[in-house]
Design a protein around this motif. Structure first.
Motif, PDB file in Angstrom:
ATOM      1  N   MET A   1     -52.286 -30.547  81.575  1.00 42.96           N
ATOM      2  CA  MET A   1     -52.685 -29.517  80.629  1.00 42.96           C
ATOM      3  C   MET A   1     -53.224 -30.172  79.359  1.00 42.96           C
ATOM      4  N   ASN A   2     -54.344 -29.674  78.870  1.00 40.69           N
ATOM      5  CA  ASN A   2     -54.905 -30.081  77.587  1.00 40.69           C
ATOM      6  C   ASN A   2     -54.755 -28.916  76.619  1.00 40.69           C
ATOM      7  N   LEU A   3     -54.160 -29.169  75.468  1.00 36.44           N
ATOM      8  CA  LEU A   3     -53.869 -28.099  74.519  1.00 36.44           C
ATOM      9  C   LEU A   3     -54.239 -28.544  73.108  1.00 36.44           C
ATOM     10  N   SER A   4     -55.017 -27.705  72.430  1.00 39.69           N
ATOM     11  CA  SER A   4     -55.338 -27.929  71.022  1.00 39.69           C
ATOM     12  C   SER A   4     -54.428 -27.061  70.166  1.00 39.69           C
ATOM     13  N   ILE A   5     -53.853 -27.661  69.141  1.00 37.75           N
ATOM     14  CA  ILE A   5     -52.932 -26.956  68.256  1.00 37.75           C
ATOM     15  C   ILE A   5     -53.456 -26.999  66.834  1.00 37.75           C
ATOM     16  N   LEU A   6     -53.567 -25.827  66.222  1.00 39.31           N
ATOM     17  CA  LEU A   6     -53.847 -25.730  64.801  1.00 39.31           C
ATOM     18  C   LEU A   6     -52.521 -25.441  64.114  1.00 39.31           C
ATOM     19  N   TYR A   7     -52.054 -26.393  63.317  1.00 39.19           N
ATOM     20  CA  TYR A   7     -50.734 -26.263  62.686  1.00 39.19           C
ATOM     21  C   TYR A   7     -50.890 -25.940  61.210  1.00 39.19           C
ATOM     22  N   ARG A   8     -50.114 -24.954  60.750  1.00 39.82           N
ATOM     23  CA  ARG A   8     -50.119 -24.583  59.337  1.00 39.82           C
ATOM     24  C   ARG A   8     -48.696 -24.305  58.893  1.00 39.82           C
ATOM     25  N   GLY A   9     -48.164 -25.159  58.028  1.00 34.72           N
ATOM     26  CA  GLY A   9     -46.824 -24.973  57.488  1.00 34.72           C
ATOM     27  C   GLY A   9     -46.842 -24.167  56.206  1.00 34.72           C
ATOM     28  N   PRO A  10     -45.726 -24.126  55.484  1.00 34.08           N
ATOM     29  CA  PRO A  10     -45.631 -23.313  54.276  1.00 34.08           C
ATOM     30  C   PRO A  10     -46.471 -23.816  53.097  1.00 34.08           C
ATOM     31  N   LEU A  11     -46.877 -25.092  53.102  1.00 30.28           N
ATOM     32  CA  LEU A  11     -47.594 -25.676  51.973  1.00 30.28           C
ATOM     33  C   LEU A  11     -48.790 -24.826  51.552  1.00 30.28           C
ATOM     34  N   ALA A  12     -48.882 -24.536  50.256  1.00 32.98           N
ATOM     35  CA  ALA A  12     -50.023 -23.766  49.753  1.00 32.98           C
ATOM     36  C   ALA A  12     -50.558 -24.328  48.440  1.00 32.98           C
ATOM     37  N   SER A  13     -49.989 -25.416  47.949  1.00 29.97           N
ATOM     38  CA  SER A  13     -50.405 -25.974  46.669  1.00 29.97           C
ATOM     39  C   SER A  13     -51.648 -26.838  46.831  1.00 29.97           C
ATOM     40  N   CYS A  14     -52.457 -26.865  45.772  1.00 29.31           N
ATOM     41  CA  CYS A  14     -53.678 -27.663  45.799  1.00 29.31           C
ATOM     42  C   CYS A  14     -53.916 -28.259  44.424  1.00 29.31           C
ATOM     43  N   ASN A  15     -54.521 -29.422  44.401  1.00 27.99           N
ATOM     44  CA  ASN A  15     -54.826 -30.108  43.151  1.00 27.99           C
ATOM     45  C   ASN A  15     -56.181 -29.712  42.589  1.00 27.99           C
ATOM     46  N   TYR A  16     -56.919 -28.852  43.290  1.00 24.78           N
ATOM     47  CA  TYR A  16     -58.231 -28.412  42.831  1.00 24.78           C
ATOM     48  C   TYR A  16     -58.165 -26.985  42.301  1.00 24.78           C
ATOM     49  N   ASP A  17     -59.200 -26.602  41.564  1.00 23.65           N
ATOM     50  CA  ASP A  17     -59.264 -25.292  40.925  1.00 23.65           C
ATOM     51  C   ASP A  17     -60.566 -24.587  41.292  1.00 23.65           C
ATOM     52  N   CYS A  18     -60.899 -24.596  42.581  1.00 26.52           N
ATOM     53  CA  CYS A  18     -62.149 -23.993  43.032  1.00 26.52           C
ATOM     54  C   CYS A  18     -62.125 -22.482  42.788  1.00 26.52           C
ATOM     55  N   PRO A  19     -63.132 -21.919  42.126  1.00 29.90           N
ATOM     56  CA  PRO A  19     -63.123 -20.490  41.817  1.00 29.90           C
ATOM     57  C   PRO A  19     -63.228 -19.598  43.047  1.00 29.90           C
ATOM     58  N   TYR A  20     -63.672 -20.151  44.177  1.00 25.14           N
ATOM     59  CA  TYR A  20     -63.826 -19.357  45.391  1.00 25.14           C
ATOM     60  C   TYR A  20     -62.616 -19.445  46.304  1.00 25.14           C
ATOM     61  N   CYS A  21     -61.533 -20.093  45.854  1.00 23.92           N
ATOM     62  CA  CYS A  21     -60.348 -20.264  46.704  1.00 23.92           C
ATOM     63  C   CYS A  21     -59.137 -19.587  46.073  1.00 23.92           C
ATOM     64  N   PRO A  22     -58.412 -18.737  46.824  1.00 22.98           N
ATOM     65  CA  PRO A  22     -57.242 -18.048  46.263  1.00 22.98           C
ATOM     66  C   PRO A  22     -56.046 -18.956  46.044  1.00 22.98           C
ATOM     67  N   PHE A  23     -56.084 -20.184  46.576  1.00 24.66           N
ATOM     68  CA  PHE A  23     -54.946 -21.092  46.436  1.00 24.66           C
ATOM     69  C   PHE A  23     -55.207 -22.192  45.417  1.00 24.66           C
ATOM     70  N   ALA A  24     -56.286 -22.064  44.643  1.00 26.66           N
ATOM     71  CA  ALA A  24     -56.633 -23.100  43.691  1.00 26.66           C
ATOM     72  C   ALA A  24     -55.539 -23.293  42.646  1.00 26.66           C
ATOM     73  N   LYS A  25     -55.183 -24.556  42.432  1.00 24.83           N
ATOM     74  CA  LYS A  25     -54.213 -24.951  41.418  1.00 24.83           C
ATOM     75  C   LYS A  25     -52.859 -24.262  41.583  1.00 24.83           C
ATOM     76  N   ARG A  26     -52.564 -23.827  42.775  1.00 24.52           N
ATOM     77  CA  ARG A  26     -51.248 -23.257  43.021  1.00 24.52           C
ATOM     78  C   ARG A  26     -50.222 -24.395  43.068  1.00 24.52           C
ATOM     79  N   VAL A  27     -49.061 -24.154  42.497  1.00 19.84           N
ATOM     80  CA  VAL A  27     -48.001 -25.156  42.470  1.00 19.84           C
ATOM     81  C   VAL A  27     -46.829 -24.648  43.301  1.00 19.84           C
ATOM     82  N   ASP A  28     -46.468 -25.389  44.340  1.00 14.55           N
ATOM     83  CA  ASP A  28     -45.339 -25.005  45.179  1.00 14.55           C
ATOM     84  C   ASP A  28     -44.031 -25.468  44.541  1.00 14.55           C
ATOM     85  N   PRO A  29     -43.012 -24.626  44.531  1.00 21.41           N
ATOM     86  CA  PRO A  29     -41.711 -25.049  44.002  1.00 21.41           C
ATOM     87  C   PRO A  29     -41.077 -26.100  44.911  1.00 21.41           C
ATOM     88  N   PRO A  30     -40.152 -26.889  44.387  1.00 17.08           N
ATOM     89  CA  PRO A  30     -39.540 -27.972  45.175  1.00 17.08           C
ATOM     90  C   PRO A  30     -38.933 -27.501  46.483  1.00 17.08           C
TER      91      PRO A  30
END
Length: 293
Positions: free
Chosen positions: A1-30
């Motif tokens: 079997m060949n399987l492709s997995i797209l994995y997405r965990g809880p992380l949502a913080s980003c170091n960028y501030d792109c105006p077109y992204c809803p997650f820009a400059k979000r800071v995740d708590p510890p």
């Protein structure tokens, strides 16, 4: 079997501030960062133990993963597993790249995005040069906003021909024929991004040979169909894999429509589906104007 997995965990913080992204400059708590790290460790252990499946993994975090050591360490770790064909991540390429020297560069790859206004073109190109020096497969992309066109053209001119530059149609932006032609001159496959694809009831590899996995192990057919079909850690995902028609009216994101069977894009990107590199790149044509430097 060949399987492709797209994995997405809880992380949502980003170091960028792109105006077109809803997650820009979000800071995740510890506590969220700890949860994300634990979820990724659990997933990596599952990948290591699941040796009866040929796996390919693309990390698609809402935020920026490579600024976190556990994503870098996991990519290196998984790249050395014989049953992992590819491990890749979507990244803004802000973080250093020398850690990839420890990875198996036949397996590890990057899907990178250039965000004008967040990093200088010179610094971004330095990162690309570092990847090429290490022999890491990578694609480069931009969001097709009118204010990005000049920078995108300059980037294409500075990148070697063998590096594929993709363009994502900007959400909510309409392209007239002239604008579409400008972006298509940079990315011959832009036409697939500029118009949503009718997908309702159409056959898709999602849920058959490709799945989306959340941090808690919930398995979905893809990121864009919320209904779970099983869980990675109790084995219920295995009997759930089967051919299905899409339940959404349209599909307008590359990581979704690349798996729509009628489009045949898996053949177009054969060997580079997860890192978004076409099989026949660079095309057999005249050199892109100004490129190759």
């Amino acid at each position: 079997m060949n399987l492709s997995i797209l994995y997405r965990g809880p992380l949502a913080s980003c170091n960028y501030d792109c105006p077109y992204c809803p997650f820009a400059k979000r800071v995740d708590p510890p506590e969220l960062l700890r949860a994300d790290r634990a979820a990724l460790e659990r997933f990596a252990a599952w990948v290591e133990a699941t040796t009866d499946v040929q796996l390919s993994v693309l990390f698609t975090p809402w935020g920026e993963g490579l600024t976190r050591s556990w994503y870098r360490d996991t990519i290196v770790r998984l790249s050395h597993l014989p049953h992992v064909e590819r491990v890749a991540i979507q990244t803004n390429l802000a973080a250093r790249v020398d850690w990839l020297a420890e990875a198996d560069r036949n397996t590890a790859a990057l899907w990178t995005t250039y965000h004008p206004g967040q990093i200088t073109r010179e610094r971004f190109l330095e990162r690309c040069t570092g990847l090429r020096r290490l022999g890491v497969r990578f694609s480069v992309g931009v969001v097709g906003l009118p204010e990005h066109l000049a920078e995108a053209r300059a980037l294409r001119a500075d990148l070697p021909d063998e590096v594929y530059l993709w363009v994502n149609a900007a959400e909510g932006h309409r392209y007239d024929a002239e604008q579409e032609a400008h972006w298509t001159a940079l990315d011959p496959l832009f036409g697939h991004s500029v118009r949503p694809h009718l997908s309702l009831d159409r056959p898709c590899h999602a849920g058959e040979t490709a799945i989306s996995v959340q941090g808690d192990g919930s398995v979905r057919r893809c990121h864009f169909i919320a209904e779970p079909i099983g869980n990675l850690y109790d084995g219920s995902w295995r009997p759930a894999l089967r051919p299905r028609g899409c339940t959404n009216a349209v599909c307008d994101c590359h990581i979704g429509y690349v798996h729509l069977k009628p489009l045949g894009l898996r053949d177009v990107f054969a060997g580079g589906v997860l890192e978004r590199i076409p099989a026949a790149w660079p095309p057999q044509r005249a050199t892109v104007s100004g490129a190759g430097r």
